[in-house]
Design a protein around this motif. Structure first.
Motif, PDB file in Angstrom:
ATOM      1  N   HIS A 114       0.844  -1.198   0.000  1.00 11.33           N
ATOM      2  CA  HIS A 114       0.000   0.000   0.000  1.00 11.33           C
ATOM      3  C   HIS A 114       0.871   1.237   0.000  1.00 11.33           C
ATOM      4  N   HIS A 115       0.602   2.120  -0.881  1.00 11.07           N
ATOM      5  CA  HIS A 115       1.443   3.304  -0.995  1.00 11.07           C
ATOM      6  C   HIS A 115       0.619   4.537  -1.237  1.00 11.07           C
ATOM      7  N   LYS A 116       1.088   5.623  -0.696  1.00 12.51           N
ATOM      8  CA  LYS A 116       0.631   6.929  -1.144  1.00 12.51           C
ATOM      9  C   LYS A 116       1.901   7.690  -1.467  1.00 12.51           C
ATOM     10  N   SER A 117       2.515   7.312  -2.536  1.00 13.29           N
ATOM     11  CA  SER A 117       3.846   7.831  -2.802  1.00 13.29           C
ATOM     12  C   SER A 117       3.817   9.334  -3.001  1.00 13.29           C
ATOM     13  N   LYS A 118       2.683   9.854  -3.413  1.00 12.79           N
ATOM     14  CA  LYS A 118       2.630  11.280  -3.675  1.00 12.79           C
ATOM     15  C   LYS A 118       2.371  12.049  -2.377  1.00 12.79           C
ATOM     16  N   PHE A 119       1.489  11.521  -1.560  1.00  9.83           N
ATOM     17  CA  PHE A 119       1.054  12.233  -0.365  1.00  9.83           C
ATOM     18  C   PHE A 119       1.133  11.323   0.830  1.00  9.83           C
ATOM     19  N   PRO A 120       2.307  11.045   1.268  1.00  8.17           N
ATOM     20  CA  PRO A 120       2.466  10.110   2.365  1.00  8.17           C
ATOM     21  C   PRO A 120       1.631  10.543   3.544  1.00  8.17           C
ATOM     22  N   LEU A 125       0.315  27.573 -13.946  1.00  4.60           N
ATOM     23  CA  LEU A 125       1.141  27.508 -12.739  1.00  4.60           C
ATOM     24  C   LEU A 125       1.414  26.057 -12.374  1.00  4.60           C
ATOM     25  N   GLY A 126       2.688  25.723 -12.268  1.00  7.69           N
ATOM     26  CA  GLY A 126       3.073  24.381 -11.831  1.00  7.69           C
ATOM     27  C   GLY A 126       3.904  24.448 -10.552  1.00  7.69           C
ATOM     28  N   LEU A 127       3.466  23.739  -9.545  1.00  8.96           N
ATOM     29  CA  LEU A 127       4.257  23.566  -8.314  1.00  8.96           C
ATOM     30  C   LEU A 127       4.569  22.078  -8.227  1.00  8.96           C
ATOM     31  N   HIS A 128       5.720  21.713  -8.754  1.00  4.37           N
ATOM     32  CA  HIS A 128       6.022  20.298  -8.983  1.00  4.37           C
ATOM     33  C   HIS A 128       7.011  19.738  -7.972  1.00  4.37           C
ATOM     34  N   ARG A 129       6.981  18.422  -7.855  1.00  7.27           N
ATOM     35  CA  ARG A 129       8.045  17.740  -7.105  1.00  7.27           C
ATOM     36  C   ARG A 129       8.411  16.461  -7.842  1.00  7.27           C
ATOM     37  N   SER A 130       9.671  16.389  -8.264  1.00  9.77           N
ATOM     38  CA  SER A 130      10.157  15.213  -8.968  1.00  9.77           C
ATOM     39  C   SER A 130      10.912  14.342  -7.963  1.00  9.77           C
ATOM     40  N   ASP A 131      10.485  13.091  -7.846  1.00  8.59           N
ATOM     41  CA  ASP A 131      11.069  12.194  -6.837  1.00  8.59           C
ATOM     42  C   ASP A 131      12.070  11.229  -7.454  1.00  8.59           C
ATOM     43  N   TYR A 132      13.185  11.088  -6.784  1.00 12.97           N
ATOM     44  CA  TYR A 132      14.291  10.252  -7.297  1.00 12.97           C
ATOM     45  C   TYR A 132      14.781   9.275  -6.243  1.00 12.97           C
ATOM     46  N   MET A 133      15.308   8.164  -6.740  1.00 13.37           N
ATOM     47  CA  MET A 133      16.136   7.316  -5.898  1.00 13.37           C
ATOM     48  C   MET A 133      17.474   7.128  -6.591  1.00 13.37           C
ATOM     49  N   LEU A 134      18.461   6.826  -5.771  1.00 13.78           N
ATOM     50  CA  LEU A 134      19.795   6.604  -6.291  1.00 13.78           C
ATOM     51  C   LEU A 134      19.999   5.094  -6.375  1.00 13.78           C
ATOM     52  N   GLN A 185      14.339   8.693 -11.756  1.00 12.67           N
ATOM     53  CA  GLN A 185      13.074   9.314 -11.360  1.00 12.67           C
ATOM     54  C   GLN A 185      12.043   8.255 -10.981  1.00 12.67           C
ATOM     55  N   ILE A 186      11.427   8.429  -9.818  1.00 17.35           N
ATOM     56  CA  ILE A 186      10.328   7.565  -9.407  1.00 17.35           C
ATOM     57  C   ILE A 186       9.031   8.062 -10.031  1.00 17.35           C
ATOM     58  N   GLU A 187       8.770   9.332  -9.837  1.00 17.11           N
ATOM     59  CA  GLU A 187       7.594   9.943 -10.463  1.00 17.11           C
ATOM     60  C   GLU A 187       7.734  11.448 -10.413  1.00 17.11           C
ATOM     61  N   LEU A 188       6.902  12.127 -11.185  1.00 21.22           N
ATOM     62  CA  LEU A 188       6.892  13.570 -11.163  1.00 21.22           C
ATOM     63  C   LEU A 188       5.491  14.003 -10.748  1.00 21.22           C
ATOM     64  N   ASN A 189       5.412  14.680  -9.602  1.00 20.47           N
ATOM     65  CA  ASN A 189       4.117  15.110  -9.080  1.00 20.47           C
ATOM     66  C   ASN A 189       3.750  16.467  -9.657  1.00 20.47           C
ATOM     67  N   SER A 243      16.529   6.202   1.218  1.00 18.80           N
ATOM     68  CA  SER A 243      15.999   7.555   1.084  1.00 18.80           C
ATOM     69  C   SER A 243      15.541   7.857  -0.332  1.00 18.80           C
ATOM     70  N   GLU A 244      14.598   8.781  -0.408  1.00 22.99           N
ATOM     71  CA  GLU A 244      14.082   9.246  -1.693  1.00 22.99           C
ATOM     72  C   GLU A 244      14.197  10.767  -1.706  1.00 22.99           C
ATOM     73  N   LEU A 245      14.781  11.296  -2.764  1.00 23.74           N
ATOM     74  CA  LEU A 245      14.958  12.742  -2.875  1.00 23.74           C
ATOM     75  C   LEU A 245      13.839  13.337  -3.733  1.00 23.74           C
ATOM     76  N   GLY A 246      13.128  14.317  -3.185  1.00 26.63           N
ATOM     77  CA  GLY A 246      12.130  15.049  -3.965  1.00 26.63           C
ATOM     78  C   GLY A 246      12.657  16.438  -4.256  1.00 26.63           C
ATOM     79  N   VAL A 247      12.683  16.810  -5.527  1.00 31.13           N
ATOM     80  CA  VAL A 247      13.154  18.146  -5.887  1.00 31.13           C
ATOM     81  C   VAL A 247      11.949  18.978  -6.334  1.00 31.13           C
ATOM     82  N   PHE A 248      11.705  20.060  -5.609  1.00 29.68           N
ATOM     83  CA  PHE A 248      10.587  20.949  -5.933  1.00 29.68           C
ATOM     84  C   PHE A 248      10.985  21.914  -7.045  1.00 29.68           C
ATOM     85  N   ALA A 249       9.995  22.305  -7.831  1.00 32.11           N
ATOM     86  CA  ALA A 249      10.257  23.309  -8.864  1.00 32.11           C
ATOM     87  C   ALA A 249       8.982  24.099  -9.122  1.00 32.11           C
TER      88      ALA A 249
END
Lengths: 539, 539
Positions: free
Chosen positions: A15-21, A189-198, A207-211, A489-495
């Motif tokens: 079960h995941h809410k990867s976008k909105f934990p 208007l875009g308020l984005h967060r791109s999630d990454y794992m290494l 990239q895991i996903e782009l919110n 860890s998962e890195l989310g980069v906002f833009a």
């Protein structure tokens, strides 16, 4: 306080809410372990056999780990002292969430508060990959914007999904109606967060996903960064970690600036920013921080409404102005509306349509929302697709470098490989938010069942190559208790992105969020699978 | 959420912690309704018949009330909006206490948090009386300091009390030992709060008590002031109240400065400030704010220890240095130790003695502590006593003007009058903190019983004339719920004093706290007797 924690085994973490934990429900993990594709994704797509046989290296140690510092070696008295200070800091500075054990904590502010779960210290992250993630952020912004303008691409790419996914289907209906009505969004208007794992094996940032809707934690992520800098400064004699290696994080300021600029471009001084919220939201303080900065720094007022409220209280004026509860709305900022559960009745869909038909700036518009779906992510990973939306070859290469292996389920070679080696893939449902990812034997069985049935069900899913991030020692703090464990860890980069007609007003990387979770059940029996807020220590 | 509230009738409100209101236990009020003496206290003392027959005017309206503004006339939608914003503000800015419904909220920071109970808007207060209270603050500081230096006066004044009050007796034992040992306190630090009510009939500002130990709310009072200014600013179009009429409040900064200066004068760079705390403290965030400012602004580190901890971990070095848990202590700051319940065993008394014997700056020293007792307050109100400690006639007059009627129970005229008119008096036990004040019929019965017994029991009490403050309409917010009611308020004026040998380093008024409570049970059944944090609106 530990008695209510369930301990899911790693394989049951589906079960995941990867976008909105849901930070308030730690029984549900928000991390996804993904399938990773080799670097030249577009080639590998049709060559599954080229996928290296990745190990299930969940908690292996890696050489790359910062050798100068192991938090597990900090003596327990110092850990207690640091954790105490972190808890005080969090309480005084608003690094808070609603307590899942408190009945009204998601409805009424100021009651049932608890500190946000955190990593006590920042997690090491290679500087080169950090820079890569920041550098590519404005390119992803541009890509999303371009894709959003290609209505036919969105409709065509999602046409098979539409047949089997009721939620995506409703979004596509609204999108199609806007196309039919020739509705044009001048202000985007875009308020984005791109999630990454290494990925540990390939040493690549994937990239895991782009919110594109409801990117969470602009408020709390800044606070956890500030907390970590403060702790490193305060305990510098014991830690030998340089606070300057934690990158500055001002996403809350950047998001507020973007909302304020969009509000200004809309040009109705009496209008408000409307935050679309869930009726119950334990992560409300993250949202309140953003609206507080918006109010205090830019003097822009905001209101909070559920989709049901908007249906009941909203109307369109002749000129297209959206008026909700008597207030004209300049910007609709979604912090709800991304999941099927947000639309329990027709009311909520009516509200979504009403907003889309209005002249208000939508963050996101229906086409931005669709451009962020997993199916589109997978389509963009196909050969020669990026080239339709981006001109600059360097930009295309930078974006492509971040793509993990992504396939649709109509690719029989991939299906065959995934059935043979299910541990190397993850199957993701198309719909956003709260989707149930499928792993291992479940994945194998599901694929076999769908092959047999031969119907359209497989269009509701995509396949991703599984990513295996490195595991690090860490100290986590939750419910006032600190404990040592190994984490991934998962890195989310906002833009932020703001365009008015042909003029791009804002397009920049705006901050980050690190989310960290236990990579394996520890001996003390603390749950694997819950996630904490974290920041980055550049190595 | 209202179900757990008990509704004490006004006459049952006899449990008090007037010095350290347990905000987390709203079943217990912290306000005392006092007996007030006419202005020339020292004359009236022996003339009880001159006391005017005061009415039990609990909630009468008065003309003096600010005519321009009645919060009860604000429409309920606006009240909801303001209360919501106040709750968000409180959560983000640390205006918090531990929730009494949460088990660990007084032990572990960051868990079981709830907003502090507040008045939604500041309470009107006459500017002239406000200035009077600020102006007299440094004179009270000086008075306490002078009294503290007169060991014989303290011992003599409390000699009868000593026989019947075990707690005061133990404090006097420590004090006597210090006198015998010729122990001298070179550095004297006072962080005081003088509490006042405004008597409606005489229109005078009358002192309830002067706290020389553990003056609470330096942290949260600043925040509630800031919250009120912010709300008045934000809702200025609706309220027509001027944020500039709320006096600036920087008590947390002033207290931190005083602690830091005392620390600096002590002159041991490796020493800490030690906060003496109760094992369970729901008002811990008030304390944490002070220590945070101390750390961030002055780089002075603090530790928190209970009296039991100090007994277990403390020792004196040969040079008098107090070392607790390996840390030399420059300043001992008491936020516990004022009540008999803080000393459940001999351990705690040993700790208190150890600290007193040390060279650390005590805030307060045993003599400052004793100088703030009710018995000393009553002794100072006797004719010609102030003149022993203060030279300046103006100063004496200013202090005396604040004294309410105060009598010991060996004055037969007063006893006779109090039995005849018990509603005009309040009987206060000598000991500090958590004392049970006695009113009305209980007061009458107690006096009659003591007269009959003829023993020393009466030495444990003093009599005060009852003060009848004006009642105002207000909106209170508690547990996330706002409601309208009539309230009475108590003004606490903070002051700091620091002397090194003959040199007075600090002596100033440093901020304020308004505490407000419901003056009568409202129709909705919300408890009378609980108190909220408030600020002042000058009229």
């Amino acid at each position: 306080m530990l008695s209510d924690i369930t301990i899911p085994s790693p394989t049951t973490l589906v079960h995941h809410k990867s976008k909105f934990p849901s930070l308030s429900n730690h029984k549900v993990g928000f991390f996804q372990v993904h399938l990773v594709e080799p670097l030249n994704t577009f080639m590998a797509k049709s060559m599954p056999s080229s996928v290296p046989p990745l190990q299930c290296g969940r908690s292996e140690e890696i050489d790359r780990r910062n050798p100068i510092f192991d938090p597990h070696k900090i003596d327990s008295k110092l850990v207690q002292e640091m954790a105490y200070d972190a808890l005080v800091w969090s309480s005084l500075r608003g690094l808070l969430v609603g307590d899942r054990n408190s009945q009204n904590s998601g409805r009424v502010p100021g009651v049932g508060l608890v500190h946000a779960p955190i990593s006590l210290l920042p997690t090491p992250f290679p500087e080169s990959h950090w820079k890569q993630a920041c550098e590519v952020a404005p390119i992803f912004n541009q890509l999303i914007d371009r894709v959003s303008l290609d209505g036919k691409f969105l409709q065509d790419s999602l046409s098979r999904t539409k047949k089997v996914d009721a939620f995506t289907s409703r979004l596509l209906d609204i999108h199609a109606k806007m196309l039919d009505d020739m509705k044009k969004e001048d202000i985007c208007l875009g308020l984005h967060r791109s999630d990454y794992m290494l990925d540990e094996q390939t040493n690549s940032l994937l990239q895991i996903e782009l919110n594109t809707i409801s990117s969470s934690f602009p408020g709390l992520s800044c606070l956890v960064t500030e907390l970590h800098r403060s702790l490193l400064h305060q305990f510098k004699q014991h830690l030998a970690l340089d606070p300057g290696r934690i990158p500055q994080n001002n996403v809350v300021g950047q998001f507020a600036k973007a909302l304020a600029e969009a509000w200004a471009v809309y040009n109705n001084p009496s209008a408000v920013v409307m935050v679309v919220v869930q009726a119950e939201e334990r992560n409300m303080y993250d949202q309140h921080w953003l609206c507080t900065v918006l109010k205090e720094r830019y003097h822009v007022r905001s209101i909070r409404k559920t989709l049901a409220d908007i249906d009941a209280q909203g109307k369109l004026l002749r000129d297209g102005t959206l008026v909700v509860d008597g207030e004209p709305v300049a910007v609709v900022y979604f912090r709800a509306g991304y999941a099927p559960t947000d639309y329990p009745s027709e009311s909520e869909w009516k509200a979504r349509l009403l907003m889309e038909q209005s002249s208000a700036v939508k963050c996101p518009s229906i086409s931005y929302h669709l451009a962020g779906t997993k199916k589109i992510q997978q389509e963009l990973a196909k050969p020669n697709i990026l080239e339709r939306f981006l001109e600059n070859k360097d930009d295309i290469e930078k974006v492509r470098k971040c793509f993990a292996g992504l396939w649709s389920l109509d690719d029989s070679n991939i299906i065959k490989d995934a059935i043979e080696r299910p541990g190397s893939y993850v199957m993701k449902p198309q719909r956003e938010g709260g989707g149930n990812n499928i792993y291992g034997d479940d994945l194998k069985l599901a694929l076999e069942r769908m092959e047999k049935a031969g119907n359209e069900e497989n269009a509701a899913y995509i396949l991703m190559q599984r990513i295996f991030p490195a595991s690090y020692p860490a100290i986590l703090v939750r419910d006032g208790i600190s404990f040592k464990d190994n984490v991934i860890s998962e890195l989310g980069v906002f833009a932020v992105y703001l365009r008015n007609k042909n003029k791009v007003i804002l397009n920049e990387h705006s901050g980050y969020l690190m989310r960290t979770k236990v990579s394996s059940s520890n001996e003390g029996g603390v749950a694997a699978g819950f996630a904490v807020l974290d920041s980055v220590y550049l190595v």
